[in-house]
Design an enzyme around this catalytic site. Structure first.
Site, PDB file in Angstrom:
ATOM      1  N   LYS A 117      62.248  -2.679  11.815  1.00 35.18           N
ATOM      2  CA  LYS A 117      63.381  -3.662  11.241  1.00 35.18           C
ATOM      3  C   LYS A 117      64.656  -3.586  12.208  1.00 35.18           C
ATOM      4  O   LYS A 117      64.995  -4.326  12.183  1.00 35.18           O
ATOM      5  CB  LYS A 117      62.788  -4.415   9.766  1.00 35.18           C
ATOM      6  CG  LYS A 117      63.735  -5.707   9.866  1.00 35.18           C
ATOM      7  CD  LYS A 117      64.002  -6.643  10.498  1.00 35.18           C
ATOM      8  CE  LYS A 117      64.383  -7.899  10.289  1.00 35.18           C
ATOM      9  NZ  LYS A 117      65.844  -7.576  10.034  1.00 35.18           N
ATOM     10  N   SER A 124      61.578 -10.691   9.316  1.00 33.24           N
ATOM     11  CA  SER A 124      62.774 -10.936  10.361  1.00 33.24           C
ATOM     12  C   SER A 124      61.963 -12.099  10.997  1.00 33.24           C
ATOM     13  O   SER A 124      60.929 -12.976  10.818  1.00 33.24           O
ATOM     14  CB  SER A 124      62.431 -10.723  11.953  1.00 33.24           C
ATOM     15  OG  SER A 124      62.852 -10.809  12.322  1.00 33.24           O
ATOM     16  N   ASN A 143      67.130  -5.496  14.938  1.00 32.25           N
ATOM     17  CA  ASN A 143      68.597  -5.923  14.222  1.00 32.25           C
ATOM     18  C   ASN A 143      69.243  -5.384  16.042  1.00 32.25           C
ATOM     19  O   ASN A 143      69.991  -6.098  15.817  1.00 32.25           O
ATOM     20  CB  ASN A 143      68.596  -5.954  13.492  1.00 32.25           C
ATOM     21  CG  ASN A 143      67.849  -6.643  12.487  1.00 32.25           C
ATOM     22  OD1 ASN A 143      66.583  -7.065  12.436  1.00 32.25           O
ATOM     23  ND2 ASN A 143      69.018  -6.990  11.504  1.00 32.25           N
TER      24      ASN A 143
HETATM   25  C1  6PG Z   1      66.162 -11.345  11.333  1.00 30.86           C
HETATM   26  C2  6PG Z   1      67.741 -11.408  10.831  1.00 30.86           C
HETATM   27  C3  6PG Z   1      68.488 -11.379   9.993  1.00 30.86           C
HETATM   28  C4  6PG Z   1      69.536 -11.267   9.787  1.00 30.86           C
HETATM   29  C5  6PG Z   1      70.035  -9.595   9.595  1.00 30.86           C
HETATM   30  C6  6PG Z   1      71.763 -10.237  11.187  1.00 30.86           C
HETATM   31  O1  6PG Z   1      65.707 -10.726  11.617  1.00 30.86           O
HETATM   32  O2  6PG Z   1      66.110 -12.620  10.429  1.00 30.86           O
HETATM   33  O3  6PG Z   1      67.983 -10.201  11.657  1.00 30.86           O
HETATM   34  O4  6PG Z   1      67.928  -9.762   9.487  1.00 30.86           O
HETATM   35  O5  6PG Z   1      70.624 -12.090  10.381  1.00 30.86           O
HETATM   36  O6  6PG Z   1      70.601  -9.481   8.511  1.00 30.86           O
HETATM   37  O7  6PG Z   1      72.792  -9.936   9.816  1.00 30.86           O
HETATM   38  P1  6PG Z   1      74.515  -9.501  10.841  1.00 30.86           P
HETATM   39  O8  6PG Z   1      74.155 -10.241  12.185  1.00 30.86           O
HETATM   40  O9  6PG Z   1      75.300 -10.295   9.683  1.00 30.86           O
HETATM   41  O10 6PG Z   1      74.700  -8.053  10.480  1.00 30.86           O
END
Ligand code: 6PG
Length: 477
Positions: free
Chosen positions: A183, A128, A187
């Site tokens: 992870k 992330s 999110n």
């Molecule tokens: C991170 C983010 C990264 C990304 C996701 C979220 O931890 O760096 O979470 O993984 O920005 O894909 O994306 P969405 O909002 O498009 O679902």
């Protein structure tokens, strides 16, 4: 030439991760399906460190010292399987494949199992921090075997973000899919955090009547306190940005339809399967999808709302303070739900995840990084078996202090017709948990009435049914 690590998949995340390894002194083999990407990296950044460009899969594998460490940075799903199919036959016993994409943890479990049969370690790894994080230090959540972590851990520690106390933001989360599971929940929490911030903005705009620029200032102030976090910081940046073409606040010219790539939805799907109430995260996912139903929204625009009742200046300023309380209390609830999901996943899959360690590696590098996470870490370090974050005394005390304002904000929101799915779900969760009695007893009565689904009693052991269509006497089942 023998590289200590290889990265295949040189889109921006893969490229930046490869550069991060190289900048930290590792020899890095780089490879991409279309070789032009590899050449671009070499042309632009080849000077930054010790890169070995490989055109073919064979050259790439041959460039790696043994046991080989091969980071796969391709789109989650079929592309990952395709890369594994291509490389696995070229690898040997003890080699390690690291999948740094946002894979579904169930896929990671499957891949790990299949590759283990061939003596290859598969390390599903949550990464992330976006592009910047990949380059300057992400928060890293590796799963996989202890053996693979022994060979990989020191390198990941080196390239990871460092918390304020200097600790690297990486830990061996647990076996097989544990890293990708964590992870995923990261999110989900990210979605909830973003939704709560969006609601705070909406309330300050619609109820308090503040301009985006003024709201940006409020977020900047909040960012110096207990809400200090990356997402609050960038919120102030986004809100103070002015669109060059129109001179309007940027936030007023962007289409109000939030998109998603799926990890938040997975968090909710898995929670439903595990029977977990992650209502705040679910509302965040629903809020994004509802925002995108443009036809439905257009058809509903004429529906009646309350009579506007704008606040005066001093009331509005006081309201902003209340919103801070509501946001903070709701945030505690989101994290309570997210960590509940990690604890449950850990028990379900036998991962033995250290919740304090997870909070610790989220303190820097990742999107949800925040001062708050140091508090979460402290709560779990003090009591690893904490049933819920809400049972931590310090958090319980803070919610107790915030609750009057939290409720007042929701009263105002309801009165003014401003939707607050995240704030409301959080308060509902809190009030549900602290209730002495829930109307679930009535639900059980109804189920027994129409379907003889039985119920348990508060005063005696056993399972019972009432003869609703007979003499209404009770029979043990
Ligand atoms: C991170 C983010 C990264 C990304 C996701 C979220 O931890 O760096 O979470 O993984 O920005 O894909 O994306 P969405 O909002 O498009 O679902």
């Amino acid at each position: 030439t023998s590289a200590q690590i290889g990265v295949t998949g040189l889109a921006v995340m893969g490229r930046n991760l490869a550069r991060n390894f190289a900048r930290n002194g590792y020899a890095v083999a780089v490879h991409n399906r279309t070789a032009s990407k590899t050449r671009e990296l070499m042309d632009e950044f080849g000077q930054e460190g010790d890169f070995v460009a490989a055109e073919s899969a064979e050259d790439f594998v041959a460039a790696l010292e043994r046991p080989r460490r091969l980071v796969v940075m391709v789109k989650a799903g079929d592309p990952t399987d395709a890369v594994i199919r291509e490389f696995a036959p070229l690898l040997e016993h003890g080699d390690v494949i690291i999948d740094g994409g946002n894979a579904h943890f169930a896929d990671t479990r499957r891949r790990e199992r299949e590759l283990r049969e061939h003596g290859i370690h598969f390390v599903g790894t949550g990464i992330s921090g976006g592009e910047e994080g990949a380059l300057h230090g992400p928060s890293i959540m590796p799963g996989g075997s202890d053996e693979s972590y022994a060979s990989l851990g020191p390198m990941l520690e080196k390239i990871s973000a460092k918390a304020a106390d200097g600790a690297p933001c990486v830990t061996h989360v647990g076996p097989d899919g544990a890293g990708h599971f964590v992870k995923m929940v990261h999110n989900g929490i990210e979605y909830a955090d973003m939704q709560l911030i969006a609601e705070a903005y909406h309330l300050l705009r619609e109820v308090a009547g503040f301009s985006p620029a003024r709201i940006a200032e409020i977020f900047r102030t909040w960012n110096t306190g207990r809400l200090d976090s990356y997402l609050i910081e960038i919120t102030a940046e986004v809100l103070s940005h002015v669109d060059a073409a129109t001179g309007e606040p940027f936030v007023d010219v962007v289409a109000d339809q939030a998109e998603q790539k799926g990890t938040g939805r997975w968090t909710v799907q898995i929670a439903l399967e595990l029977g977990l109430p992650v209502s705040g995260i679910a509302e965040a996912v629903f809020a994004r999808s509802l925002s995108g139903h443009t036809a439905l929204r257009a058809a509903s625009r004429g529906l009646a709302g309350p009579t506007p009742a704008p606040l005066g200046e001093s009331e509005a300023a006081a309201f902003a303070d209340q919103v801070e309380q509501a946001l903070y209390a709701s945030k505690i609830v989101s994290y309570t739900q997210g960590f509940h999901e990690i604890a449950t996943g850990s028990a379900e899959y036998g991962w033995n995840i250290d919740l304090g360690a997870v909070a610790a590696i989220w303190r820097a590098g990742c999107i949800i990084r925040a001062a708050f996470l140091d508090r979460v870490r402290a709560a779990y370090d003090a009591r690893p078996d904490l049933p819920s974050l809400l049972s931590d005394e310090a958090f319980a005390r803070e919610i107790a202090a915030a609750q009057d304002d939290w409720r007042a904000v929701l009263v105002a929101a309801t009165r003014q017709g401003v939707p607050t799915p995240g704030f409301s779900a959080a308060l509902t969760y809190y009030d549900t948990l602290r209730a002495d009695r829930l109307p679930a007893a009535l639900t059980q009565g109804q189920r027994d009435y129409f379907g003889a689904h039985t119920y348990r009693r508060t005063d005696r052991e056993g399972v019972f049914h009432t003869l609703w269509s007979g003499d209404r006497s009770e029979v043990p089942v």
